[in-house]
Design an enzyme around this catalytic site. Structure first.
Site, PDB file in Angstrom:
ATOM      1  N   GLY A 306      51.342  23.872 -29.841  1.00  0.00           N
ATOM      2  CA  GLY A 306      50.843  24.927 -30.716  1.00  0.00           C
ATOM      3  C   GLY A 306      49.384  24.712 -31.036  1.00  0.00           C
ATOM      4  O   GLY A 306      48.627  24.185 -30.214  1.00  0.00           O
ATOM      5  N   GLU A 307      48.978  25.157 -32.214  1.00  0.00           N
ATOM      6  CA  GLU A 307      47.616  25.066 -32.739  1.00  0.00           C
ATOM      7  C   GLU A 307      46.539  25.637 -31.796  1.00  0.00           C
ATOM      8  O   GLU A 307      45.367  25.273 -31.874  1.00  0.00           O
ATOM      9  CB  GLU A 307      47.263  23.638 -33.170  1.00  0.00           C
ATOM     10  CG  GLU A 307      47.159  22.588 -32.096  1.00  0.00           C
ATOM     11  CD  GLU A 307      46.978  21.163 -32.643  1.00  0.00           C
ATOM     12  OE1 GLU A 307      46.143  20.416 -32.090  1.00  0.00           O
ATOM     13  OE2 GLU A 307      47.671  20.796 -33.619  1.00  0.00           O
TER      14      GLU A 307
END
Length: 345
Positions: A306-307
Protein backbone atom coordinates in the site's frame (compact mmCIF):
# COMPACT_ATOMS: atom_id res chain seq x y z
CA UNK A 1 -8.83 25.43 -11.33
CA UNK A 2 -10.02 24.49 -7.85
CA UNK A 3 -13.09 22.25 -7.67
CA UNK A 4 -15.28 21.54 -4.64
CA UNK A 5 -18.69 19.94 -4.23
CA UNK A 6 -21.33 20.49 -1.57
CA UNK A 7 -23.19 17.17 -1.82
CA UNK A 8 -23.09 13.74 -3.36
CA UNK A 9 -25.60 15.00 -5.91
CA UNK A 10 -23.08 17.65 -7.01
CA UNK A 11 -20.36 15.03 -7.23
CA UNK A 12 -22.62 12.84 -9.37
CA UNK A 13 -23.19 15.81 -11.66
CA UNK A 14 -19.43 16.28 -11.91
CA UNK A 15 -19.04 12.64 -12.99
CA UNK A 16 -21.75 13.04 -15.61
CA UNK A 17 -19.69 15.55 -17.59
CA UNK A 18 -16.12 14.23 -17.67
CA UNK A 19 -13.76 15.10 -20.52
CA UNK A 20 -12.67 12.30 -22.85
CA UNK A 21 -9.29 11.59 -24.44
CA UNK A 22 -7.83 14.17 -26.81
CA UNK A 23 -8.23 12.85 -30.35
CA UNK A 24 -5.61 15.15 -31.86
CA UNK A 25 -2.91 14.15 -29.38
CA UNK A 26 -3.81 10.48 -29.80
CA UNK A 27 -3.55 10.79 -33.58
CA UNK A 28 -0.15 12.49 -33.32
CA UNK A 29 1.14 9.69 -31.10
CA UNK A 30 -0.19 7.06 -33.48
CA UNK A 31 1.50 8.79 -36.43
CA UNK A 32 4.90 9.11 -34.71
CA UNK A 33 5.17 5.60 -33.25
CA UNK A 34 5.72 3.70 -36.57
CA UNK A 35 8.45 6.16 -37.58
CA UNK A 36 10.69 5.45 -34.58
CA UNK A 37 13.91 3.48 -35.04
CA UNK A 38 12.68 0.06 -33.92
CA UNK A 39 10.65 -2.83 -35.27
CA UNK A 40 6.88 -2.25 -34.95
CA UNK A 41 5.62 -3.27 -31.51
CA UNK A 42 9.09 -4.04 -30.19
CA UNK A 43 8.65 -1.85 -27.09
CA UNK A 44 5.48 -3.72 -26.24
CA UNK A 45 3.23 -2.05 -23.73
CA UNK A 46 5.50 1.00 -23.48
CA UNK A 47 4.13 2.04 -26.87
CA UNK A 48 0.55 1.80 -25.65
CA UNK A 49 1.35 3.71 -22.47
CA UNK A 50 3.00 6.55 -24.38
CA UNK A 51 -0.08 6.92 -26.57
CA UNK A 52 -2.39 6.70 -23.52
CA UNK A 53 -0.43 9.44 -21.74
CA UNK A 54 -0.65 11.79 -24.72
CA UNK A 55 -4.39 11.23 -25.16
CA UNK A 56 -5.22 11.91 -21.52
CA UNK A 57 -2.79 14.80 -21.04
CA UNK A 58 -4.20 16.32 -24.21
CA UNK A 59 -0.77 17.04 -25.68
CA UNK A 60 1.83 15.35 -27.83
CA UNK A 61 4.37 14.33 -26.89
CA UNK A 62 3.35 13.58 -23.32
CA UNK A 63 5.55 14.99 -20.53
CA UNK A 64 6.16 13.65 -17.05
CA UNK A 65 8.20 16.45 -15.53
CA UNK A 66 6.01 16.50 -12.42
CA UNK A 67 4.70 13.29 -10.90
CA UNK A 68 2.78 13.62 -7.64
CA UNK A 69 2.15 10.79 -5.20
CA UNK A 70 -0.79 11.54 -2.92
CA UNK A 71 -1.17 9.34 0.14
CA UNK A 72 -4.42 9.70 2.08
CA UNK A 73 -4.80 8.33 5.60
CA UNK A 74 -7.92 7.52 7.58
CA UNK A 75 -9.10 5.38 10.49
CA UNK A 76 -11.92 2.84 10.42
CA UNK A 77 -14.45 1.93 13.06
CA UNK A 78 -14.27 -1.75 12.13
CA UNK A 79 -10.66 -1.82 13.31
CA UNK A 80 -12.12 -2.28 16.81
CA UNK A 81 -13.53 -5.65 15.66
CA UNK A 82 -10.08 -7.20 15.40
CA UNK A 83 -9.79 -7.40 11.60
CA UNK A 84 -6.15 -6.29 11.50
CA UNK A 85 -2.93 -7.57 12.98
CA UNK A 86 -2.09 -3.99 14.04
CA UNK A 87 -3.93 -1.46 16.23
CA UNK A 88 -5.53 1.67 14.74
CA UNK A 89 -2.83 3.81 16.37
CA UNK A 90 -0.42 2.62 13.68
CA UNK A 91 -2.16 4.83 11.11
CA UNK A 92 -1.00 8.04 12.81
CA UNK A 93 2.42 6.54 13.47
CA UNK A 94 2.88 5.74 9.79
CA UNK A 95 1.72 9.22 8.79
CA UNK A 96 4.51 10.58 10.97
CA UNK A 97 6.91 8.16 9.29
CA UNK A 98 5.86 9.39 5.83
CA UNK A 99 6.39 12.99 6.87
CA UNK A 100 9.80 12.14 8.33
CA UNK A 101 10.85 10.44 5.11
CA UNK A 102 11.24 6.96 6.56
CA UNK A 103 8.69 4.85 4.67
CA UNK A 104 9.12 2.76 1.53
CA UNK A 105 7.11 5.24 -0.52
CA UNK A 106 9.55 8.02 0.43
CA UNK A 107 12.46 6.06 -0.98
CA UNK A 108 10.56 5.18 -4.15
CA UNK A 109 9.57 8.80 -4.70
CA UNK A 110 13.21 9.79 -4.46
CA UNK A 111 14.19 7.04 -6.87
CA UNK A 112 11.72 8.06 -9.59
CA UNK A 113 11.68 11.82 -8.93
CA UNK A 114 8.11 12.08 -7.62
CA UNK A 115 6.70 14.61 -5.17
CA UNK A 116 4.97 13.13 -2.11
CA UNK A 117 2.02 14.68 -0.30
CA UNK A 118 0.40 13.10 2.75
CA UNK A 119 -3.12 14.02 3.84
CA UNK A 120 -4.39 12.73 7.19
CA UNK A 121 -8.18 12.82 7.46
CA UNK A 122 -9.58 13.12 10.99
CA UNK A 123 -7.48 10.29 12.40
CA UNK A 124 -8.82 10.96 15.88
CA UNK A 125 -12.35 10.35 14.62
CA UNK A 126 -12.67 6.91 13.01
CA UNK A 127 -15.55 6.14 10.69
CA UNK A 128 -18.51 4.30 12.19
CA UNK A 129 -18.58 0.52 12.48
CA UNK A 130 -20.14 -0.41 9.15
CA UNK A 131 -21.56 -3.67 10.46
CA UNK A 132 -24.08 -1.48 12.32
CA UNK A 133 -24.86 1.00 9.54
CA UNK A 134 -23.14 3.45 7.16
CA UNK A 135 -19.49 4.21 7.80
CA UNK A 136 -19.90 7.92 6.97
CA UNK A 137 -22.57 10.56 6.84
CA UNK A 138 -23.01 12.46 3.58
CA UNK A 139 -21.20 15.48 5.04
CA UNK A 140 -18.26 13.27 6.02
CA UNK A 141 -17.89 11.58 2.65
CA UNK A 142 -18.26 14.90 0.80
CA UNK A 143 -15.53 16.47 2.96
CA UNK A 144 -13.22 13.56 2.10
CA UNK A 145 -14.07 13.76 -1.62
CA UNK A 146 -13.18 17.45 -1.52
CA UNK A 147 -9.86 16.71 0.17
CA UNK A 148 -8.99 14.53 -2.81
CA UNK A 149 -10.27 17.01 -5.39
CA UNK A 150 -8.17 19.75 -3.85
CA UNK A 151 -4.94 17.75 -4.17
CA UNK A 152 -5.23 17.67 -7.96
CA UNK A 153 -7.36 20.52 -9.23
CA UNK A 154 -5.54 23.31 -7.38
CA UNK A 155 -2.14 22.63 -9.02
CA UNK A 156 -2.36 19.70 -11.45
CA UNK A 157 0.78 17.55 -11.94
CA UNK A 158 1.66 15.72 -15.16
CA UNK A 159 0.63 12.40 -13.59
CA UNK A 160 -0.91 11.36 -10.30
CA UNK A 161 -0.12 8.31 -8.17
CA UNK A 162 -2.65 7.58 -5.44
CA UNK A 163 -2.05 5.59 -2.27
CA UNK A 164 -3.43 5.12 1.22
CA UNK A 165 -2.75 4.32 4.84
CA UNK A 166 -5.42 3.11 7.23
CA UNK A 167 -5.56 0.17 9.59
CA UNK A 168 -8.53 -2.06 8.60
CA UNK A 169 -8.88 -0.56 5.13
CA UNK A 170 -8.45 -3.90 3.34
CA UNK A 171 -11.66 -4.87 5.17
CA UNK A 172 -13.33 -1.81 3.70
CA UNK A 173 -11.94 -2.59 0.24
CA UNK A 174 -13.23 -6.18 0.41
CA UNK A 175 -16.68 -5.01 1.49
CA UNK A 176 -16.82 -2.52 -1.40
CA UNK A 177 -15.74 -5.17 -3.91
CA UNK A 178 -18.32 -7.63 -2.59
CA UNK A 179 -21.07 -5.00 -2.71
CA UNK A 180 -20.20 -3.91 -6.26
CA UNK A 181 -19.44 -7.26 -7.88
CA UNK A 182 -20.98 -10.00 -5.74
CA UNK A 183 -19.42 -13.38 -5.06
CA UNK A 184 -18.48 -14.69 -1.63
CA UNK A 185 -16.83 -12.73 1.19
CA UNK A 186 -13.79 -15.04 1.20
CA UNK A 187 -13.18 -14.34 -2.52
CA UNK A 188 -12.54 -10.70 -1.69
CA UNK A 189 -11.03 -10.95 1.81
CA UNK A 190 -7.27 -11.29 2.17
CA UNK A 191 -4.61 -11.14 4.88
CA UNK A 192 -4.06 -7.37 4.79
CA UNK A 193 -1.54 -6.73 7.53
CA UNK A 194 -1.07 -10.46 8.04
CA UNK A 195 -4.19 -12.06 9.53
CA UNK A 196 -4.72 -15.74 8.83
CA UNK A 197 -6.63 -18.79 10.02
CA UNK A 198 -9.61 -18.01 12.24
CA UNK A 199 -8.72 -14.30 12.23
CA UNK A 200 -9.08 -14.27 8.44
CA UNK A 201 -12.42 -16.08 8.66
CA UNK A 202 -13.57 -13.53 11.22
CA UNK A 203 -12.50 -10.71 8.88
CA UNK A 204 -14.59 -12.26 6.08
CA UNK A 205 -17.61 -12.40 8.40
CA UNK A 206 -17.17 -8.70 9.20
CA UNK A 207 -17.06 -7.97 5.45
CA UNK A 208 -20.26 -9.98 4.94
CA UNK A 209 -22.00 -8.29 7.87
CA UNK A 210 -21.09 -4.86 6.51
CA UNK A 211 -22.51 -5.61 3.08
CA UNK A 212 -25.68 -7.09 4.58
CA UNK A 213 -26.18 -4.04 6.79
CA UNK A 214 -25.68 -1.45 4.07
CA UNK A 215 -26.45 -2.43 0.52
CA UNK A 216 -30.15 -3.36 0.34
CA UNK A 217 -31.04 0.08 -1.02
CA UNK A 218 -27.67 1.52 -2.11
CA UNK A 219 -28.44 3.29 -5.42
CA UNK A 220 -24.91 3.51 -6.84
CA UNK A 221 -21.19 3.22 -6.25
CA UNK A 222 -20.98 6.52 -4.40
CA UNK A 223 -23.45 5.31 -1.80
CA UNK A 224 -21.45 2.09 -1.49
CA UNK A 225 -18.38 4.26 -0.88
CA UNK A 226 -20.19 6.27 1.80
CA UNK A 227 -21.57 3.23 3.58
CA UNK A 228 -18.59 0.86 3.39
CA UNK A 229 -15.58 3.05 2.67
CA UNK A 230 -13.30 5.22 4.75
CA UNK A 231 -12.27 8.82 4.52
CA UNK A 232 -9.03 7.92 2.74
CA UNK A 233 -10.90 5.83 0.16
CA UNK A 234 -13.31 8.70 -0.49
CA UNK A 235 -10.38 11.11 -0.85
CA UNK A 236 -8.82 8.75 -3.40
CA UNK A 237 -12.09 8.77 -5.36
CA UNK A 238 -12.12 12.56 -5.24
CA UNK A 239 -8.52 12.77 -6.44
CA UNK A 240 -9.19 10.38 -9.33
CA UNK A 241 -12.21 12.41 -10.44
CA UNK A 242 -10.30 15.67 -10.05
CA UNK A 243 -7.48 14.30 -12.16
CA UNK A 244 -9.93 13.53 -14.95
CA UNK A 245 -11.21 17.11 -14.89
CA UNK A 246 -7.65 18.46 -15.00
CA UNK A 247 -6.47 16.05 -17.74
CA UNK A 248 -4.05 14.26 -15.44
CA UNK A 249 -3.43 10.54 -16.03
CA UNK A 250 -3.72 8.45 -12.86
CA UNK A 251 -1.76 5.45 -11.59
CA UNK A 252 -3.80 3.39 -9.12
CA UNK A 253 -1.79 1.54 -6.49
CA UNK A 254 -3.17 -1.73 -5.13
CA UNK A 255 -6.33 -3.31 -3.77
CA UNK A 256 -7.57 -0.46 -1.62
CA UNK A 257 -7.03 2.33 -4.15
CA UNK A 258 -8.55 0.21 -6.92
CA UNK A 259 -11.61 -0.51 -4.75
CA UNK A 260 -12.05 3.19 -4.05
CA UNK A 261 -11.78 3.98 -7.76
CA UNK A 262 -14.20 1.17 -8.63
CA UNK A 263 -16.94 3.11 -6.85
CA UNK A 264 -16.54 5.84 -9.49
CA UNK A 265 -16.76 3.32 -12.32
CA UNK A 266 -19.90 1.82 -10.78
CA UNK A 267 -21.44 5.30 -10.51
CA UNK A 268 -20.49 6.33 -14.05
CA UNK A 269 -18.98 3.80 -16.48
CA UNK A 270 -15.87 5.18 -18.16
CA UNK A 271 -14.81 7.21 -15.13
CA UNK A 272 -11.53 5.26 -14.93
CA UNK A 273 -10.49 5.44 -18.59
CA UNK A 274 -7.72 7.87 -17.60
CA UNK A 275 -6.36 5.38 -15.04
CA UNK A 276 -3.90 2.50 -15.19
CA UNK A 277 -3.36 -0.09 -12.47
CA UNK A 278 0.21 0.00 -11.22
CA UNK A 279 0.77 -3.56 -10.10
CA UNK A 280 -0.85 -6.89 -9.38
CA UNK A 281 -1.10 -6.86 -5.61
CA UNK A 282 -0.50 -10.06 -3.66
CA UNK A 283 -3.79 -9.28 -1.88
CA UNK A 284 -5.95 -12.04 -3.44
CA UNK A 285 -9.01 -9.92 -4.24
CA UNK A 286 -7.04 -7.42 -6.29
CA UNK A 287 -6.66 -9.57 -9.39
CA UNK A 288 -10.41 -10.20 -9.50
CA UNK A 289 -11.12 -6.51 -9.05
CA UNK A 290 -8.73 -5.46 -11.82
CA UNK A 291 -10.34 -8.01 -14.13
CA UNK A 292 -13.84 -6.73 -13.30
CA UNK A 293 -12.69 -3.24 -14.28
CA UNK A 294 -11.29 -4.48 -17.58
CA UNK A 295 -7.76 -3.39 -16.79
CA UNK A 296 -4.31 -4.99 -16.68
CA UNK A 297 -1.57 -4.25 -14.16
CA UNK A 298 1.74 -2.83 -15.35
CA UNK A 299 3.93 -4.69 -12.83
CA UNK A 300 3.70 -7.97 -10.94
CA UNK A 301 6.22 -8.02 -8.10
CA UNK A 302 4.31 -9.71 -5.29
CA UNK A 303 3.85 -6.41 -3.43
CA UNK A 304 1.03 -5.64 -0.99
CA UNK A 305 2.37 -2.76 1.08
CA UNK A 306 0.00 0.00 0.00
CA UNK A 307 0.98 3.61 0.72
CA UNK A 308 1.25 4.26 -3.04
CA UNK A 309 4.42 2.21 -3.32
CA UNK A 310 3.44 0.24 -6.42
CA UNK A 311 1.98 3.31 -8.13
CA UNK A 312 5.20 5.29 -7.71
CA UNK A 313 7.24 2.37 -8.98
CA UNK A 314 5.02 2.09 -12.05
CA UNK A 315 5.39 5.84 -12.65
CA UNK A 316 9.00 5.06 -13.53
CA UNK A 317 7.72 2.82 -16.33
CA UNK A 318 5.47 5.64 -17.56
CA UNK A 319 8.45 7.99 -17.58
CA UNK A 320 10.38 5.48 -19.66
CA UNK A 321 7.48 5.12 -22.10
CA UNK A 322 7.19 8.88 -22.56
CA UNK A 323 10.96 9.31 -22.93
CA UNK A 324 11.24 6.66 -25.63
CA UNK A 325 8.33 8.03 -27.62
CA UNK A 326 9.49 11.65 -27.48
CA UNK A 327 13.25 11.15 -27.61
CA UNK A 328 13.91 8.37 -30.10
CA UNK A 329 14.98 9.37 -33.59
CA UNK A 330 12.77 8.56 -36.54
CA UNK A 331 14.11 6.41 -39.37
CA UNK A 332 14.43 9.53 -41.51
CA UNK A 333 16.28 11.52 -38.84
CA UNK A 334 18.73 8.69 -38.12
CA UNK A 335 19.27 7.69 -41.73
CA UNK A 336 18.22 4.15 -40.91
CA UNK A 337 16.27 2.04 -43.43
CA UNK A 338 12.82 1.37 -42.08
CA UNK A 339 12.26 -1.94 -43.93
CA UNK A 340 14.34 -5.12 -44.17
CA UNK A 341 16.25 -5.49 -47.41
CA UNK A 342 14.17 -8.53 -48.33
CA UNK A 343 11.02 -6.38 -48.31
CA UNK A 344 12.64 -3.70 -50.47
CA UNK A 345 13.76 -6.17 -53.16
Amino acid sequence: MSVTVRSLAEFRALLSDLPGPDAEAAAAAAAREPQLTKPPGSLGRLEDLAAWLAAWQGRHPARLDSVRACVFAGNHGVAALGVSAFPASVTAQMVANFKAGGAAVNQLCRAVGAELTVTALDLDRPTADFTKGPAMTEDEVVAALNAGLEQVTTAPPDALCVGEMGIANTTSAAAIALALFGGSPMEWTGPGTGVKGEALSHKARVVADGVTANTADAPDGLEVLRRLGGRELAAIAGAVAGARLARVPVVLDGYITTAAAACLEAARPGSLDHCVVAHASAEPGHGRLVEKLGKRAILDLGMRLGEGSGAVLAAGVLKAAAACHAGMATFAEAGVADKPAAEEA
